[in-house]
Design an enzyme around this catalytic site. Sequence first.
Site, mmCIF file in Angstrom:
data_model
loop_
_atom_site.group_PDB
_atom_site.id
_atom_site.type_symbol
_atom_site.label_atom_id
_atom_site.label_comp_id
_atom_site.label_asym_id
_atom_site.label_seq_id
_atom_site.Cartn_x
_atom_site.Cartn_y
_atom_site.Cartn_z
ATOM 1 N N ARG A 102 -0.292 -9.331 12.164
ATOM 2 C CA ARG A 102 -1.574 -8.584 11.818
ATOM 3 C C ARG A 102 -1.710 -8.876 11.204
ATOM 4 N NH1 ARG A 102 4.494 -5.296 10.873
ATOM 5 N NH2 ARG A 102 3.376 -4.250 9.312
ATOM 6 N N ARG A 112 11.552 -1.252 10.958
ATOM 7 C CA ARG A 112 10.334 -1.219 11.948
ATOM 8 C C ARG A 112 10.080 -2.500 12.632
ATOM 9 N NH1 ARG A 112 4.948 0.452 8.074
ATOM 10 N NH2 ARG A 112 3.622 -1.125 9.398
ATOM 11 N N LYS A 116 0.603 -1.101 -0.054
ATOM 12 C CA LYS A 116 0.351 0.447 -0.240
ATOM 13 C C LYS A 116 0.874 1.599 -0.045
ATOM 14 C CE LYS A 116 -2.059 -0.693 3.820
ATOM 15 N NZ LYS A 116 -1.537 -2.255 3.906
ATOM 16 N N ARG A 124 -9.947 0.589 8.414
ATOM 17 C CA ARG A 124 -9.803 -0.572 9.031
ATOM 18 C C ARG A 124 -10.501 -1.222 9.427
ATOM 19 N NH1 ARG A 124 -3.557 0.188 8.890
ATOM 20 N NH2 ARG A 124 -2.646 -1.442 9.672
ATOM 21 N N ARG A 161 12.332 -5.429 4.735
ATOM 22 C CA ARG A 161 11.224 -4.391 4.348
ATOM 23 C C ARG A 161 12.641 -2.824 5.249
ATOM 24 N NH1 ARG A 161 6.055 -2.288 5.726
ATOM 25 N NH2 ARG A 161 6.173 -2.826 6.852
HETATM 26 P P1 AP5 Z 1 4.102 -1.597 1.503
HETATM 27 O O1 AP5 Z 1 4.749 -0.944 -0.059
HETATM 28 O O2 AP5 Z 1 5.492 -0.986 2.938
HETATM 29 O O3 AP5 Z 1 3.050 -1.772 2.408
HETATM 30 P P2 AP5 Z 1 2.749 -1.837 3.144
HETATM 31 O O4 AP5 Z 1 1.365 -2.392 2.435
HETATM 32 O O5 AP5 Z 1 2.170 0.136 3.536
HETATM 33 O O6 AP5 Z 1 2.855 -2.396 4.295
HETATM 34 P P3 AP5 Z 1 2.328 -1.915 5.963
HETATM 35 O O7 AP5 Z 1 2.946 -2.994 6.810
HETATM 36 O O8 AP5 Z 1 2.682 0.056 5.862
HETATM 37 O O9 AP5 Z 1 1.219 -1.653 6.428
HETATM 38 P P4 AP5 Z 1 0.179 -2.085 7.550
HETATM 39 O O10 AP5 Z 1 -1.300 -2.260 7.139
HETATM 40 O O11 AP5 Z 1 0.077 -3.226 8.633
HETATM 41 O O12 AP5 Z 1 0.712 -1.340 8.914
HETATM 42 P P5 AP5 Z 1 0.749 0.783 8.952
HETATM 43 O O13 AP5 Z 1 1.875 1.342 9.200
HETATM 44 O O14 AP5 Z 1 -0.752 0.659 7.718
HETATM 45 O O15 AP5 Z 1 5.418 -3.005 1.016
HETATM 46 C C1 AP5 Z 1 6.227 -3.683 2.082
HETATM 47 C C2 AP5 Z 1 7.855 -4.597 1.237
HETATM 48 O O16 AP5 Z 1 7.313 -5.440 0.306
HETATM 49 C C3 AP5 Z 1 8.855 -3.334 1.256
HETATM 50 O O17 AP5 Z 1 9.949 -3.301 1.703
HETATM 51 C C4 AP5 Z 1 8.658 -3.173 -0.004
HETATM 52 O O18 AP5 Z 1 9.787 -2.216 -0.563
HETATM 53 C C5 AP5 Z 1 7.634 -3.656 -0.544
HETATM 54 N N1 AP5 Z 1 6.920 -4.376 -1.939
HETATM 55 C C6 AP5 Z 1 6.343 -3.620 -1.785
HETATM 56 N N2 AP5 Z 1 4.973 -4.339 -2.936
HETATM 57 C C7 AP5 Z 1 6.324 -4.888 -3.402
HETATM 58 C C8 AP5 Z 1 6.042 -6.074 -4.569
HETATM 59 N N3 AP5 Z 1 5.295 -5.718 -5.372
HETATM 60 N N4 AP5 Z 1 7.380 -7.385 -5.872
HETATM 61 C C9 AP5 Z 1 8.088 -7.332 -3.554
HETATM 62 N N5 AP5 Z 1 8.240 -5.919 -2.637
HETATM 63 C C10 AP5 Z 1 7.334 -5.099 -3.115
HETATM 64 O O19 AP5 Z 1 0.074 0.289 10.456
HETATM 65 C C11 AP5 Z 1 1.260 0.133 11.342
HETATM 66 C C12 AP5 Z 1 0.344 -0.045 12.723
HETATM 67 O O20 AP5 Z 1 -0.429 0.876 12.947
HETATM 68 C C13 AP5 Z 1 -1.050 -1.634 12.445
HETATM 69 O O21 AP5 Z 1 -0.739 -2.189 12.926
HETATM 70 C C14 AP5 Z 1 -1.829 -0.370 14.233
HETATM 71 O O22 AP5 Z 1 -1.626 -1.296 15.232
HETATM 72 C C15 AP5 Z 1 -2.204 0.660 13.562
HETATM 73 N N6 AP5 Z 1 -2.610 1.448 12.365
HETATM 74 C C16 AP5 Z 1 -2.148 2.103 11.080
HETATM 75 N N7 AP5 Z 1 -3.384 2.552 10.879
HETATM 76 C C17 AP5 Z 1 -4.756 2.840 11.566
HETATM 77 C C18 AP5 Z 1 -6.050 1.959 11.871
HETATM 78 N N8 AP5 Z 1 -6.833 3.357 10.593
HETATM 79 N N9 AP5 Z 1 -6.449 1.888 12.979
HETATM 80 C C19 AP5 Z 1 -6.168 1.406 13.388
HETATM 81 N N10 AP5 Z 1 -4.739 0.718 13.517
HETATM 82 C C20 AP5 Z 1 -4.024 1.414 13.283
HETATM 83 MG MG MG Z 2 2.516 1.371 5.040
#
Ligand code: AP5
Ligand code: MG
Length: 220
Positions: A171, A160, A13, A88, A127
């Site tokens: 997760r 991270r 994402k 979410r 990552r």
């Molecule tokens: P990346 O692009 O970083 O993936 P992502 O989907 O953004 O993954 P996140 O870990 O950020 O998602 P998340 O939803 O768990 O975390 P968030 O920060 O939102 O890609 C991942 C890796 O793969 C990278 O190294 C990239 O280079 C590689 N990659 C990407 N595409 C690729 C491809 N096509 N091929 C190969 N490699 C690829 O949330 C973190 C925490 O915050 C949550 O756990 C929760 O506690 C809290 N939180 C955040 N939002 C909310 C909400 N709305 N409600 C409640 N809690 C929340």
């Molecule tokens: Mg992300």
Amino acid sequence: MKIILIGPPGGGKGTQAKLLVEKFNIPQISTGDMLREHVKNETNLGIAAKGYMDSGQLVPDQLILDMMETRFQKSDCKNGYILDGFPRTIPQAEGLDKSLKKIGHQLTNIIVLEIDDNIIVDRMGGRRVHAPSGRIYHIKYNPPINHNKDDVTNEELSIRDDDKEKTVRDRLKVYHELTSPLINYYSNKNIVSTIDGSLKIDEVNNKIINILNNKWLKLE
Ligand code: AP5
Ligand code: MG
């Protein structure tokens, strides 16, 4: 363009949102990045959120909805946005509906990135992030120009806190239980497109751009 990116942790994402920001010049709104900033600055929200984030659980809906209500008031939201990691849960989607109604906005696209859990676990181990900007790298699939250095600032990259395998698996469980039901929630709006997130980064990006371009060509 008012886009929601839905996908599992590590589904790409953030990577795709950053590419869309460059292409369409609308902001990425990542609740994860916003929360990490709060944690770093030790705000009340950051202190409340940290434990949930470290253990791979979701931060309570009301805290997120309050944070987003404020975010939508910023002027950069006028022409559109890419919501990355929000909503979410169903209550967050209902809260978003209310907020959007208040400001007279309508969602235009929901992009779902579909990808197998085992690929995610492999990806997350590699990552690396530039925390101040949120720029995302992967040691194998999207390496920085200089080893472990951000391409723009040349500052050191970091891992991270929630990228340990056990936390990633927790997760993923939360995603399947609480977030994936959103796909059904939005299905009657006719704006949902599903993409194979296991393709290469530029292939996924081309598919998203095609979907967005088709939509806008039709509206013209
Ligand atoms: P990346 O692009 O970083 O993936 P992502 O989907 O953004 O993954 P996140 O870990 O950020 O998602 P998340 O939803 O768990 O975390 P968030 O920060 O939102 O890609 C991942 C890796 O793969 C990278 O190294 C990239 O280079 C590689 N990659 C990407 N595409 C690729 C491809 N096509 N091929 C190969 N490699 C690829 O949330 C973190 C925490 O915050 C949550 O756990 C929760 O506690 C809290 N939180 C955040 N939002 C909310 C909400 N709305 N409600 C409640 N809690 C929340
Ligand atoms: Mg992300």
